[in-house]
Design an enzyme around this catalytic site. Structure first.
Site, mmCIF file in Angstrom:
data_model
loop_
_atom_site.group_PDB
_atom_site.id
_atom_site.type_symbol
_atom_site.label_atom_id
_atom_site.label_comp_id
_atom_site.label_asym_id
_atom_site.label_seq_id
_atom_site.Cartn_x
_atom_site.Cartn_y
_atom_site.Cartn_z
ATOM 1 C CB CYS A 87 -0.861 0.053 1.256
ATOM 2 S SG CYS A 87 -2.053 -1.277 1.392
ATOM 3 C CD GLN A 290 -11.041 -7.059 -12.752
ATOM 4 O OE1 GLN A 290 -10.269 -6.445 -12.004
ATOM 5 N NE2 GLN A 290 -11.065 -6.847 -14.053
ATOM 6 C CE1 TYR A 319 -4.699 -7.604 -24.372
ATOM 7 C CE2 TYR A 319 -6.509 -6.275 -25.231
ATOM 8 C CZ TYR A 319 -5.171 -6.623 -25.232
ATOM 9 O OH TYR A 319 -4.306 -5.995 -26.091
ATOM 10 C CB CYS A 415 -5.487 -1.964 -14.405
ATOM 11 S SG CYS A 415 -4.354 -2.870 -15.446
#
Ligand code: SAH
Length: 459
Positions: A87, A290, A319, A415
Site C-alpha cells: 500500500c 478481479q 482480453y 488498470c
C-alpha cells in the site's frame, strides 16, 4: 547557457511546504522552483525533510517531522505500512485518495491524450475500503529455522517479518497463509532462497470466493518434489473448513513471476467457484480474476452501461480472462466473441458459459493483437468492442484492427491510466471520439486506479 545546479544538497535537512501530489501519492514541495518528491507528505503541510537524492531537475526527500498535519492525514491501521511495498496511501483520508485518483486520470487525459474537454467523473469508491482483496500471493523465507511469510519491503526482496495482518486482505486468506506456514515449518519443508536458487517453498497463493467462501490454496515450489504432501493435505483439509482445492504449482525459473507452468491438483477440484451478480464462475489457479469483488460488480455494471448493447449486437470482448464481462454481455447481445492468451482461462471461460447455460459466446485462445486482425479478415464486423488489457495497454496492431472493424462503440477498461491515455489518442486519430471516463477504485489504499471509458465512432 548557465549550468543549473539544484538548490539543495544530498543529506541536507530543510523545511519544506507541500503543494501537490504525484501520481504515486508522494508529496511535492519546491525549493526555488526545484521540486522535491517526498513519500507520505500531504498538500498543505509544512515538514522537516532530509534530502536523499538530487537529480538535475528534481530530487527526493524523506519525511522527518510534520509541523502542521493536514486535516486529510489519518493514522494508517497497518503496523508495517511505512515499510511495506503493498500500500502507498493509507496515510490519506479515503476522500483524498479518491480525489487523487481522479486528478491522476485527468492529468494523463490532458498531457498524454490531449483530450482536455473529456469529462473525467469522480472516482467511485467503496463503502468500506478495507479487507477487499480475494487473493494473496505471499513469498516464503526462513529465519532462525522457522518459515516466515510476508510482503516485500519497498523496492527490495527483503521479506517483512513483523506484519500482524494484511488489512486489505480477506481474513480467510490471511488465516490460510498462516496455516500453511505453520504446517510447512512443522513438517520441515525448507524455504526457497533466491540468492542460491535452492530450497523448496517459494510462494503461498490463496484465493477465496467472496460469495461462496470457497478457498483455493496454491503451494508454489522450485521442483516437483513437495515433501509430506499427504500430511499437508490431511491437516489443511481437517483444520481449514473453507478449503475446496489444494494445488501444487512448480516454478523452476529464477524469476519474479509467481506461478510456474506446471500445476498438479493435490486435493479437491482444480477450480473454485464465485458469483458476481447472477452469474457463477469457476476460477482455476492460473486464471486472472478481479481482486476486489464488490467493486468488480460496479466496474462491470459501468462497462455494460457504456456498451449499451441491444439484442441485435455482435460484440467482441478482448482480453476476456475467464469470460466474466463476456457472459454479462452475452445476456444482452446476439453473439459474443472472447479472446484471451492464457489457455486455462479460456477453458474456464468455456466451462463458465456452460455452467450458466449461455450458448451465444465463442472463446478463442490467442494473442488479442493477432486474433483481432484474423477475425477481421474472416469478415467479422462487431457492433461493439470491449477491451480490458493488462498494464502495458493495447498493441498497435490491435488498435488498428479495432478502428478498421468500425464498431459503433468501444468500451475501454484499463488498470493503467498512462497506457489508456496513449491508446485513446490512437483511437481518436483513427476516427473515434472519447466521450467520458469513469475511474473506479478497485485498489483502495494503493496508488492504483481502474477506469472505464466510453468511446464512439465519429459521425
Ligand atoms: N476482462 C477480464 C480480464 C482482464 S485482465 C476480467 O475482468 O476478469 C487482462 C487479461 O488479459 C488477463 O486475463 C491476461 O491473461 C490477458 N492477456 C494478457 N496479454 C494478452 C494478449 N496479448 N492477448 C490476449 N489476452 C492477454
Amino acid at each position: 547557457m548557465a549550468k543549473q545546479t539544484a538548490p539543495v544538497k544530498k543529506n541536507e535537512t530543510i523545511t519544506l511546504s507541500f503543494e501537490d501530489l504525484t501520481h504515486e501519492g508522494n508529496g511535492v514541495g519546491k525549493v526555488n522552483g526545484y521540486p522535491l518528491f517526498v513519500p507520505y507528505a500531504l498538500p498543505g503541510e509544512e515538514a522537516t525533510v532530509k534530502v536523499i537524492k538530487v537529480n538535475k531537475n528534481f530530487g527526493f526527500g524523506k519525511l522527518i517531522d510534520v509541523k502542521n498535519p493536514s486535516p486529510e492525514r489519518v493514522e494508517p491501521p497497518c503496523n508495517v505500512f511505512y515499510k511495506c511495498g503493498g500500500c502507498q496511501i493509507q496515510h490519506m483520508s479515503y476522500d483524498m485518495q479518491l480525489e487523487m485518483k481522479q486528478n491522476q486520470v485527468k492529468s494523463v487525459m490532458r498531457k498524454v491524450a490531449h483530450l482536455d474537454h473529456v469529462p473525467v467523473h469522480s472516482t467511485i469508491g467503496m463503502e468500506d475500503p478495507w479487507r477487499y482483496r480475494n487473493k494473496v500471493q505471499i513469498p516464503v523465507g526462513e529465519k532462525d529455522g522457522e518459515l516466515i511469510t510476508g510482503f516485500y519491503q519497498k523496492r527490495s526482496h527483503h521479506i517483512i517479518e513483523d506484519q500482524e495482518t494484511c488489512v486489505i486482505q480477506d481474513e480467510l486468506n490471511d488465516r490460510a497463509v498462516e496455516a500453511v506456514r505453520r504446517l510447512a515449518t512443522r513438517l520441515g519443508i525448507s524455504a526457497y532462497d533466491e540468492k542460491t536458487d535452492r530450497g523448496t517453498l517459494r510462494h503461498i497463493m490463496v484465493r477465496t470466493g467472496r460469495e461462496t467462501k470457497d478457498t483455493m490454496i496454491v503451494i508454489v515450489t522450485r521442483t516437483d518434489k513437495l515433501p509430506h504432501k499427504e500430511e499437508l493435505v490431511k491437516e489443511l483439509t481437517e483444520t481449514y473448513p473453507h478449503v475446496k482445492s489444494i494445488i501444487h504449482n512448480i516454478n523452476n525459473k529464477r524469476t519474479n513471476v509467481v506461478l510456474g507452468n506446471k500445476t498438479n491438483v493435490l486435493w479437491g477440484d482444480e477450480y473454485i467457484y464465485d458469483t458476481i451478480g447472477d452469474i457463477r464462475f469457476a476460477i482455476s489457479a492460473k486464471s486472472f480474476y478481479q481482486v476486489n469483488p464488490p467493486q468488480t460488480k460496479t466496474l462491470y455494471d459501468k462497462a455494460l452501461e457504456y456498451a449499451d448493447i441491444t439484442s441485435d449486437d455482435v460484440v467482441i470482448d478482448a482480453y476476456c480472462g475467464i469470460g466474466t464481462i463476456s457472459l454479462f454481455l452475452a445476456e444482452k447481445a446476439k453473439q459474443v466473441y472472447g479472446v484471451e492468451i492464457v489457455p486455462e482461462a479460456i477453458s474456464d471461460a468455456k466451462n463458465n458459459a456452460k455452467l450458466n447455460g449461455i450458448t451465444n459466446v465463442d472463446f478463442v485462445v490467442g494473442e488479442a493483437e493477432k486474433v483481432m486482425p484474423w477475425w477481421k479478415a474472416q469478415g467479422l464486423r462487431p457492433d461493439v468492442i470491449i477491451v480490458d488489457p493488462p498494464r502495458k495497454g493495447c498493441d498497435e496492431e490491435l488498435l488498428k484492427a479495432m478502428t478498421d472493424m468500425q464498431p459503433k462503440r468501444i468500451v475501454y477498461v484499463s488498470c493503467n491510466p498512462s497506457t489508456l491515455a496513449r491508446d485513446l489518442r490512437v483511437l481518436e486519430d483513427g476516427g473515434y471520439e472519447t466521450k467520458e471516463v469513469q475511474p473506479v477504485d478497485m485498489f483502495p489504499q494503493t496508488n492504483h486506479v481502474e477506469c472505464v471509458v466510453r468511446v464512439e465512432l465519429k459521425s
